[in-house]
Scaffold this motif. Structure first.
Motif, PDB file in Angstrom:
ATOM      1  N   GLN A 211      -0.652   8.994   7.348  1.00  0.00           N
ATOM      2  CA  GLN A 211       0.052   7.781   7.779  1.00  0.00           C
ATOM      3  C   GLN A 211       1.564   7.979   7.668  1.00  0.00           C
ATOM      4  OE1 GLN A 211      -1.942   5.007   5.072  1.00  0.00           O
ATOM      5  NE2 GLN A 211      -2.518   3.741   6.821  1.00  0.00           N
TER       6      GLN A 211
ATOM      7  N   LEU B  34       0.839  -1.203   0.000  1.00  0.00           N
ATOM      8  CA  LEU B  34       0.000   0.000   0.000  1.00  0.00           C
ATOM      9  C   LEU B  34       0.870   1.246   0.000  1.00  0.00           C
ATOM     10  CD1 LEU B  34      -2.450  -1.040   2.863  1.00  0.00           C
ATOM     11  CD2 LEU B  34      -2.955  -1.012   0.429  1.00  0.00           C
ATOM     12  N   THR B  35       0.357   2.281  -0.607  1.00  0.00           N
ATOM     13  CA  THR B  35       1.008   3.583  -0.485  1.00  0.00           C
ATOM     14  C   THR B  35       0.360   4.292   0.693  1.00  0.00           C
ATOM     15  OG1 THR B  35       0.941   3.571  -2.863  1.00  0.00           O
ATOM     16  CG2 THR B  35       1.714   5.606  -1.808  1.00  0.00           C
TER      17      THR B  35
ATOM     18  N   ALA C 229      -8.191   5.459   6.163  1.00  0.00           N
ATOM     19  CA  ALA C 229      -7.128   5.345   5.157  1.00  0.00           C
ATOM     20  C   ALA C 229      -7.669   5.211   3.737  1.00  0.00           C
ATOM     21  CB  ALA C 229      -6.248   4.143   5.485  1.00  0.00           C
ATOM     22  N   ILE C 230      -8.807   4.516   3.628  1.00  0.00           N
ATOM     23  CA  ILE C 230      -9.388   4.360   2.294  1.00  0.00           C
ATOM     24  C   ILE C 230     -10.218   5.596   2.019  1.00  0.00           C
ATOM     25  CG2 ILE C 230     -10.901   2.946   0.855  1.00  0.00           C
ATOM     26  CD1 ILE C 230     -10.158   0.589   2.607  1.00  0.00           C
TER      27      ILE C 230
ATOM     28  N   THR D 296      -1.097   7.038   3.164  1.00  0.00           N
ATOM     29  CA  THR D 296      -1.671   8.369   3.018  1.00  0.00           C
ATOM     30  C   THR D 296      -0.697   9.364   3.658  1.00  0.00           C
ATOM     31  OG1 THR D 296      -2.776   8.283   5.146  1.00  0.00           O
ATOM     32  CG2 THR D 296      -3.983   7.389   3.272  1.00  0.00           C
TER      33      THR D 296
ATOM     34  N   ARG E 146     -17.072   0.019   6.026  1.00  0.00           N
ATOM     35  CA  ARG E 146     -15.617  -0.004   5.971  1.00  0.00           C
ATOM     36  C   ARG E 146     -15.120   0.254   4.551  1.00  0.00           C
ATOM     37  NH1 ARG E 146     -12.568  -0.498  10.647  1.00  0.00           N
ATOM     38  NH2 ARG E 146     -11.135  -1.923   9.670  1.00  0.00           N
TER      39      ARG E 146
ATOM     40  N   HIS F 205     -13.340  -7.477   8.628  1.00  0.00           N
ATOM     41  CA  HIS F 205     -13.954  -6.506   7.724  1.00  0.00           C
ATOM     42  C   HIS F 205     -15.090  -7.170   6.969  1.00  0.00           C
ATOM     43  CE1 HIS F 205     -10.615  -3.783   8.274  1.00  0.00           C
ATOM     44  NE2 HIS F 205      -9.808  -4.805   8.100  1.00  0.00           N
TER      45      HIS F 205
ATOM     46  N   VAL G 249      -8.730   6.792  14.511  1.00  0.00           N
ATOM     47  CA  VAL G 249     -10.087   6.264  14.349  1.00  0.00           C
ATOM     48  C   VAL G 249     -10.029   4.882  13.695  1.00  0.00           C
ATOM     49  CG1 VAL G 249     -11.166   8.518  14.224  1.00  0.00           C
ATOM     50  CG2 VAL G 249     -10.344   7.452  12.121  1.00  0.00           C
ATOM     51  N   THR G 250     -11.078   4.083  13.874  1.00  0.00           N
ATOM     52  CA  THR G 250     -11.102   2.750  13.265  1.00  0.00           C
ATOM     53  C   THR G 250     -10.993   2.904  11.744  1.00  0.00           C
ATOM     54  OG1 THR G 250     -13.479   2.915  13.526  1.00  0.00           O
ATOM     55  CG2 THR G 250     -12.370   1.327  14.921  1.00  0.00           C
ATOM     56  N   GLY G 251     -10.135   2.078  11.167  1.00  0.00           N
ATOM     57  CA  GLY G 251      -9.966   2.141   9.719  1.00  0.00           C
ATOM     58  C   GLY G 251      -8.959   3.187   9.273  1.00  0.00           C
ATOM     59  N   SER G 252      -8.253   3.784  10.228  1.00  0.00           N
ATOM     60  CA  SER G 252      -7.289   4.811   9.819  1.00  0.00           C
ATOM     61  C   SER G 252      -5.970   4.193   9.370  1.00  0.00           C
ATOM     62  CB  SER G 252      -7.053   5.800  10.961  1.00  0.00           C
ATOM     63  OG  SER G 252      -6.641   5.121  12.123  1.00  0.00           O
ATOM     64  N   GLY G 253      -5.871   2.855   9.463  1.00  0.00           N
ATOM     65  CA  GLY G 253      -4.679   2.198   8.945  1.00  0.00           C
ATOM     66  C   GLY G 253      -3.536   2.136   9.943  1.00  0.00           C
ATOM     67  N   LYS G 254      -3.874   1.922  11.205  1.00  0.00           N
ATOM     68  CA  LYS G 254      -2.834   1.797  12.232  1.00  0.00           C
ATOM     69  C   LYS G 254      -1.990   0.553  11.984  1.00  0.00           C
ATOM     70  CE  LYS G 254      -6.019   2.029  15.567  1.00  0.00           C
ATOM     71  NZ  LYS G 254      -7.210   2.522  14.861  1.00  0.00           N
ATOM     72  N   THR G 255      -2.674  -0.534  11.594  1.00  0.00           N
ATOM     73  CA  THR G 255      -1.956  -1.789  11.365  1.00  0.00           C
ATOM     74  C   THR G 255      -0.877  -1.606  10.306  1.00  0.00           C
ATOM     75  OG1 THR G 255      -4.097  -2.827  11.735  1.00  0.00           O
ATOM     76  CG2 THR G 255      -2.302  -4.247  11.004  1.00  0.00           C
ATOM     77  N   GLU G 256      -1.246  -0.943   9.217  1.00  0.00           N
ATOM     78  CA  GLU G 256      -0.291  -0.739   8.134  1.00  0.00           C
ATOM     79  C   GLU G 256       0.928   0.044   8.634  1.00  0.00           C
ATOM     80  OE1 GLU G 256      -0.555  -2.210   5.316  1.00  0.00           O
ATOM     81  OE2 GLU G 256       1.334  -1.365   4.586  1.00  0.00           O
TER      82      GLU G 256
HETATM   83  P1  ADP Z   1      -7.169   0.311  11.953  1.00  0.00           P
HETATM   84  O1  ADP Z   1      -6.307  -0.748  12.551  1.00  0.00           O
HETATM   85  O2  ADP Z   1      -6.657   1.712  12.168  1.00  0.00           O
HETATM   86  O3  ADP Z   1      -8.635   0.191  12.281  1.00  0.00           O
HETATM   87  P2  ADP Z   1      -6.513  -1.006   9.517  1.00  0.00           P
HETATM   88  O4  ADP Z   1      -5.040  -0.970   9.630  1.00  0.00           O
HETATM   89  O5  ADP Z   1      -7.228  -2.255   9.797  1.00  0.00           O
HETATM   90  O6  ADP Z   1      -7.125   0.173  10.387  1.00  0.00           O
HETATM   91  O7  ADP Z   1      -6.876  -0.472   8.077  1.00  0.00           O
HETATM   92  C1  ADP Z   1      -8.211  -0.358   7.620  1.00  0.00           C
HETATM   93  C2  ADP Z   1      -8.300  -0.711   6.164  1.00  0.00           C
HETATM   94  O8  ADP Z   1      -7.629   0.283   5.394  1.00  0.00           O
HETATM   95  C3  ADP Z   1      -7.644  -2.029   5.824  1.00  0.00           C
HETATM   96  O9  ADP Z   1      -8.457  -2.691   4.901  1.00  0.00           O
HETATM   97  C4  ADP Z   1      -6.324  -1.628   5.197  1.00  0.00           C
HETATM   98  O10 ADP Z   1      -5.876  -2.580   4.263  1.00  0.00           O
HETATM   99  C5  ADP Z   1      -6.680  -0.332   4.535  1.00  0.00           C
HETATM  100  N1  ADP Z   1      -5.558   0.588   4.407  1.00  0.00           N
HETATM  101  C6  ADP Z   1      -4.697   0.957   5.371  1.00  0.00           C
HETATM  102  N2  ADP Z   1      -3.789   1.842   4.901  1.00  0.00           N
HETATM  103  C7  ADP Z   1      -4.078   2.018   3.598  1.00  0.00           C
HETATM  104  C8  ADP Z   1      -3.510   2.818   2.550  1.00  0.00           C
HETATM  105  N3  ADP Z   1      -2.472   3.603   2.792  1.00  0.00           N
HETATM  106  N4  ADP Z   1      -4.077   2.751   1.332  1.00  0.00           N
HETATM  107  C9  ADP Z   1      -5.136   1.967   1.105  1.00  0.00           C
HETATM  108  N5  ADP Z   1      -5.727   1.203   2.033  1.00  0.00           N
HETATM  109  C10 ADP Z   1      -5.215   1.220   3.264  1.00  0.00           C
END
Ligand code: ADP
Ligand code: ZN
Ligand code: ZN
Length: 719
Positions: free
Chosen positions: A194, A188-189, A373-374, A191, A578, A538, A216-223
């Motif tokens: 991020q 992923l690229t 993030a999306i 944001t 989501r 998800h 927030v949920t879905g903000s891409g913390k895992t990434e």
């Molecule tokens: P969180 O843990 O903050 O709730 P996630 O890490 O699970 O969020 O990410 C939420 C969704 O967004 C996942 O499906 C992930 O693959 C996607 N995502 C995260 N970062 C990016 C990004 N930079 N570009 C596109 N999709 C992303």
């Protein structure tokens, strides 16, 4: 020489043994010692020249177990800290920290050895006659590259004997296994937000420090933490990742494997089979594992090259161990990182108030993420359905039913959330008021219609449903209230053509695992579930979340209930919308004006946290004071209370900085036939509280117990 050994016995001391075979370098090895009539495996914590125990009473250690390399200084520091902070004997902590296999005198599952060809092996290969076909094949294999035993055996019959002959002849040698270079798969690229967060975390990588990745949920913390780990691995260090749920670890481990090609990733949970757990633990201990991923117990993994600790969903209650050594894995993770001089990243959309308070008062670094993030994924709209204006029938208000119906029409998915499994939480007699209680707990038994039984959700006791009231004989007993099973049935009646699927721990058990059931969940039209559903997964088509019974969390006597309720509601709300479809959340409540709901509508965790923190400061609750309890358990409630009173009388003198309150029964006073009571301690000074607890604990061990078991719980979460 004298060995001071930590043993798994309930006494707060080390045990001395004599030996002729030890040097000071033996600290950290396991050792087999006699204890009474038994033999125990303990851990050598010190090697000394003399002992306070008279020589005539010193027993000899049987054997130092050198098959496993010694535990390092930093690991010993961690267990010592844990023992001191949580007031548990070191032997107890060591026993909790080591995988079961290493605490017993039992063969340790060996890591497969790796073999290489030697110089004389190469010469032999040139000279060996063709009829020595299999030996030639072995040497040929090894000439290409060193190989593990299992890899050799996969291609060669009788590999074991061949290797043994090769070793004997000096043609083959055992070598250190090659450490594969993990490759990070960039999928992923990031944001810009991020990117910024990652840059800040990366700056802190070479020293101790605590960051809160608050998004927030879905903000891409895992990434973000995946990429941070990639950086750590590229520096040749190891990463430790703690997650709350056992059920989620396999999915997360798979995700990790797909992102870190060739990396050695070890999982450690209480569900990991013993041999596998020991093998994984040893890989980490020998520095071969790159990443250890696990639940709270993984905080004790031995990681000589630790370079980063991540605690995901740091607020989760499962990080606190509720029996034995009552540690908080989140807090130990911080202590551990401090010892290792490595950073910790705590992740959450709804951090615990302790953590949030520290992050906003400059003790921790606050790294915020404010957007999903999306790009198309908006935060869901939260609507409060006032149940005074919209009466509830069979658990549902008209607006929620209409919303579900609209989803069915559009082929989208709905989720109905309530945190209560079973059919109904109470079975009662409407004629005389009798209520079915558990005979072992101070709790009601829950009606489970699918198994036609009554179950206690605290002790697990199961009974059949009585035909009539035992008090008045009335055959017409009523189930009151509703759980997931009942909601599932009503939904089936209201929407006969919809595919309704229940997802709670009962369903997971009967379907043998979360994975299978989650697969079918994607095909369902309506999901009914408990907090199992709130995390991790998800659902692409899910656009509606309906919450029944949310008010149950508002008026608890536990001061943390509001915080937990907010976290949980925000987490389930985060399941809606989501992907590209916008989401909506309906919360049915009698109290739509309640500040908790008002904050949820605005997605305003920060505002909510600040207001609750102000209340806590005013009322003198954590994080503004530190707490501990002395708990007593007995078959007899009077005895438990008497023990606590005696303990308070015997307490050492204390300064005004420490308040020690009168004993009270716990809110669930009886659990599985055991009566439980406790005395609460509070102090604004953690060091003073600690100093008092250590002194008090010494007197407690000397107090006659009379059928009472006691323990101290530091930073308790149950009252
Ligand atoms: P969180 O843990 O903050 O709730 P996630 O890490 O699970 O969020 O990410 C939420 C969704 O967004 C996942 O499906 C992930 O693959 C996607 N995502 C995260 N970062 C990016 C990004 N930079 N570009 C596109 N999709 C992303
Ligand atoms: Zn009755
Ligand atoms: Zn019970």
């Amino acid at each position: 020489m004298i060995l001071r050994v930590a043993l798994d016995v309930p006494l707060p001391k080390l045990f001395d043994y004599r030996t002729d075979e030890a040097t000071r370098a033996d600290v950290g090895y396991r050792v087999l010692v006699p204890f009474g009539k038994k033999r125990l495996v303990g851990l050598i914590v010190e090697v000394a020249a003399d002992s306070d125990v008279p020589a005539s009473r010193l027993r000899a250690a049987e054997k130092i177990l050198r098959d496993v390399p010694p535990l390092e200084h930093e690991w010993l520091e961690l267990v010592k800290f844990c023992s001191g902070y949580y007031q548990r004997p070191l032997g107890d902590v060591v026993a909790a920290a080591l995988p079961p296999r290493l605490r017993r005198l039992q063969a340790i599952p060996e890591l497969p050895a790796t073999y290489a060809i030697t110089a004389s092996g190469s010469e032999a290969l040139a000279a060996l006659p063709a009829r020595q076909r299999r030996m030639r094949a072995l040497l040929e294999q090894l000439r290409q590259e060193p190989r593990g035993g299992p890899a050799i055996a996969a291609e060669l019959r009788g590999a074991r004997a061949l290797i043994a002959r090769g070793l004997e002849a000096g043609w083959v040698a055992e070598v250190e296994p090659p450490r594969p270079e993990p490759r990070f798969v960039r999928a992923l690229t990031l944001t810009p937000e991020q990117e910024q967060a990652l840059a800040r975390l990366r700056q802190g990588l070479d020293k101790f420090g605590v960051s809160l990745l608050f998004g927030v949920t879905g903000s891409g913390k895992t990434e973000i933490y995946l990429q941070l780990i990639a950086e750590v691995l590229s520096r040749g260090k190891q990463a430790l990742v703690l997650v709350p749920e056992i059920a989620l670890t396999p999915a997360l481990a798979a995700a990790f494997r797909s992102r870190f090609a060739d990396a050695c990733i070890v999982t450690q949970t209480s569900a990991t089979p013993e041999a596998e757990r020991a093998r994984g633990w040893l890989l980490a201990h020998r520095g071969l594992a790159h990443i250890v991923l696990g639940t709270r117990l993984a905080v004790f993994a031995s990681l000589p090259g630790l370079g980063l600790v991540v605690v995901d969903e740091e607020q989760d209650a499962s990080f606190k161990q509720r029996e034995g050594v009552r540690y908080s894995a989140r807090d130990l993770a911080i202590a551990r990182a401090h010892i290792a001089g490595a950073p910790v990243v705590l992740c959450s959309a709804t951090p615990s108030l302790e953590t949030f308070h520290r992050a906003t008062s400059d003790k921790y670094e606050l790294v915020p993420l404010t957007r999903r993030a999306i790009r198309e994924a908006e935060l869901p709209a939260v609507r409060l359905v006032d149940t005074r204006a919209h009466p509830v029938h069979d658990g549902f208000t008209a607006p929620l039913l209409e919303a579900i119906s609209a989803r069915l029409g559009r082929g989208e998915q709905s989720l109905v959330f309530l945190n209560r499994r079973g059919y109904a939480p109470v079975l009662a007699c409407p004629a005389c008021g009798w209520v079915k209680g558990c005979r072992r707990c101070s709790a009601h038994m829950v009606v489970h219609l699918s198994e036609r039984s009554l179950r206690c959700h605290h002790c697990g006791l199961a009974e059949s449903i009585p035909r009539a009231c035992p008090e008045c004989g009335n055959p017409d007993l009523h189930p009151f209230g509703r759980g997931t099973q009942r909601v599932e049935i009503s939904l089936g009646e209201k929407f006969p053509r919809a595919r309704v699927l229940r997802l709670d721990s009962d369903a997971v058990r009967s379907q043998s695992g979360l994975d299978g059931i989650l697969e079918s969940a994607d095909r369902a039209d309506i999901l009914v579930g408990t907090q199992i559903l709130a995390k991790g997964h998800h659902f692409e088509r899910l656009t509606l979340v309906g919450v029944l019974n949310a008010d149950a969390g508002l008026f608890s006597s536990d001061y943390r209930a509001g915080e937990r309720s907010f976290a949980q509601l925000q987490q389930v709300a985060g399941r809606a919308g989501r992907a590209s479809l916008p989401g909506e959340v309906f919360i049915q409540t009698r109290y739509p004006g309640h500040p908790l709901y008002q904050a949820l509508v605005k997605h305003d965790y920060t505002g909510f946290a600040r207001s609750v923190l102000a209340e806590r400061r005013e009322a003198g609750f954590p994080p503004f004071v530190f707490e501990a309890v002395l708990r007593a358990e007995s078959a007899d409630a009077m005895r438990a209370m008497r023990f606590l009173r005696e303990a308070i009388e015997a307490a050492p003198p204390r300064s005004a900085a420490i308040s020690l309150f009168d004993p009270t029964p716990m809110s669930l006073a009886r659990l599985a036939g055991v009566e439980r009571a406790q005395a609460l301690l509070q102090s604004r000074s953690r060091p003073r509280l600690q100093a008092f607890l250590s002194k008090w604990s010494e007197t407690l061990y000397r107090l006659p117990a009379h059928g009472v078991r006691w323990h101290l719980d530091v930073d308790p979460v149950e009252f």
